[in-house]
Design an enzyme around this catalytic site. Structure first.
Site, mmCIF file in Angstrom:
data_model
loop_
_atom_site.group_PDB
_atom_site.id
_atom_site.type_symbol
_atom_site.label_atom_id
_atom_site.label_comp_id
_atom_site.label_asym_id
_atom_site.label_seq_id
_atom_site.Cartn_x
_atom_site.Cartn_y
_atom_site.Cartn_z
ATOM 1 C CG ASP A 108 -0.393 -0.380 2.535
ATOM 2 O OD1 ASP A 108 0.911 0.291 2.751
ATOM 3 O OD2 ASP A 108 -0.797 -0.793 3.365
ATOM 4 C CG HIS A 123 4.439 -9.908 -0.426
ATOM 5 N ND1 HIS A 123 3.661 -10.478 0.566
ATOM 6 C CD2 HIS A 123 5.338 -10.814 -0.351
ATOM 7 C CE1 HIS A 123 3.984 -11.375 1.139
ATOM 8 N NE2 HIS A 123 5.029 -11.807 0.695
ATOM 9 C CB CYS A 131 2.728 -5.493 -20.702
ATOM 10 S SG CYS A 131 2.076 -6.833 -21.957
ATOM 11 C CB CYS A 134 5.441 -7.354 -24.497
ATOM 12 S SG CYS A 134 4.722 -5.753 -24.160
ATOM 13 C CB CYS A 155 -0.100 -4.515 -23.388
ATOM 14 S SG CYS A 155 1.377 -3.922 -24.109
ATOM 15 C CB CYS A 158 1.832 -7.307 -27.091
ATOM 16 S SG CYS A 158 1.739 -7.548 -25.112
ATOM 17 C CB THR A 196 2.864 -9.886 9.998
ATOM 18 O OG1 THR A 196 3.038 -10.923 9.384
ATOM 19 C CG2 THR A 196 4.213 -9.328 10.606
ATOM 20 C CB SER A 197 -0.590 -13.753 12.207
ATOM 21 O OG SER A 197 -0.922 -14.008 10.958
ATOM 22 C CG ASN A 221 1.023 -9.415 15.816
ATOM 23 O OD1 ASN A 221 0.679 -8.514 14.463
ATOM 24 N ND2 ASN A 221 2.186 -10.166 15.538
HETATM 25 ZN ZN LIG Z 1 2.666 -5.702 -23.896
#
Ligand SMILES: [Zn+2]
Length: 259
Positions: A108, A123, A131, A134, A155, A158, A196-197, A221
């Site tokens: 976030d 993450h 894309c 490509c 895209c 492509c 976070t658990s 937590n």
């Molecule tokens: Zn593309």
């Protein structure tokens, strides 16, 4: 806050004040007070979308519309959210030299928006799009204007599906984030686990490694977690209330208590 929580905050402040290389490990729980419900909670996005249908590498190829029905909602939740006092306290501690880095599972960008500089995004994030076929960059300016009529976002070169710079289920952690996290964990003498658990490896393993090398662990937590007895101090209270109190004790240790 009740007495046992305040005592735990005092104990955590004492440990944190002595640490040389504290690193925070954050997850969804830190952003709940910012208006981002934990995807896994009742009412969270995973109660309405099946992650396997909308957030996997396979879904990107087979079900671009389903993926974007989910992304449209998720991205709008992130855009509306603002950093809360927990994000702000971590940024303040970093500025004062009392926090070396944050390793986060969140996508976030709220740590950066609160002013944190050294943030490893395990993450990925939603600040850029590309894309899936490509790799051409998607125009991030379009994201805020996307409506149901515009999805799936494809895209211009492509026809492949445009996706955020987020790690989907089944995809590898970005190499650079993994290496940076490993370097930080190897140096850390204090892990501060927030929201976070401890159920998703390899992220969940970091505090065990820090502890095994002689470091300490503070856990903030709500409710029971998979970390069990690992933590030196466990504070079962909302991060947006605990972290500002902790920051105040660490940054101004001689100020009188206000709680
Ligand atoms: Zn593309």
């Amino acid at each position: 806050m009740d007495k046992t929580i305040l005592e735990a905050i005092d104990a955590a402040a004492e440990i944190w004040s002595r640490a040389v290389f504290p690193v925070a490990l954050t997850g969804a729980g830190i952003s709940v007070a910012s208006g981002i419900p934990d995807f896994r909670s009742p009412g969270g996005l995973w109660s309405r979308f099946d992650p396997m249908e909308v957030a996997t590498d396979k879904a990107l190829r087979r079900n671009p519309l389903g993926v974007w029905q989910f992304l449209l909602e998720a991205v709008q939740v992130f855009v509306r959210a603002v950093p809360n006092p927990a994000h702000e306290a971590l940024a303040e501690l970093e500025r004062a030299g009392c926090l070396q880095a944050i390793i986060t599972q969140n996508i976030d960008s709220l740590h950066q928006r609160a002013g944190s500089k050294r943030v490893v995004e395990f993450h990925g994030h939603c600040r850029s799009f590309y894309c899936n076929s490509c790799r051409a960059a998607g125009d991030v300016g379009r994201v805020a204007k996307l409506t149901r009529a515009d999805i799936p976002w494809t895209c211009a070169h492509c026809g492949g599906v445009i996706r955020p710079e987020v790690v989907f289920f089944g995809e590898a952690i970005p190499e650079q984030a993994m290496q940076e996290a490993e370097r930080l964990v190897a140096r850390a003498d204090l892990a501060i686990i927030v929201g976070t658990s401890g159920e998703v490896a390899p992220f969940s393993v970091f505090p065990y490694r820090i502890k095994a090398m002689g470091g300490r662990v503070i856990e903030i937590n709500l409710g029971p977690t998979a970390y069990g007895r690992l933590s030196d101090v466990r504070i079962d209270a909302p991060a947006e209330r605990v972290l500002p109190e902790l920051a105040r004790r660490i940054l101004k240790p001689h100020a009188p208590a206000i709680s």
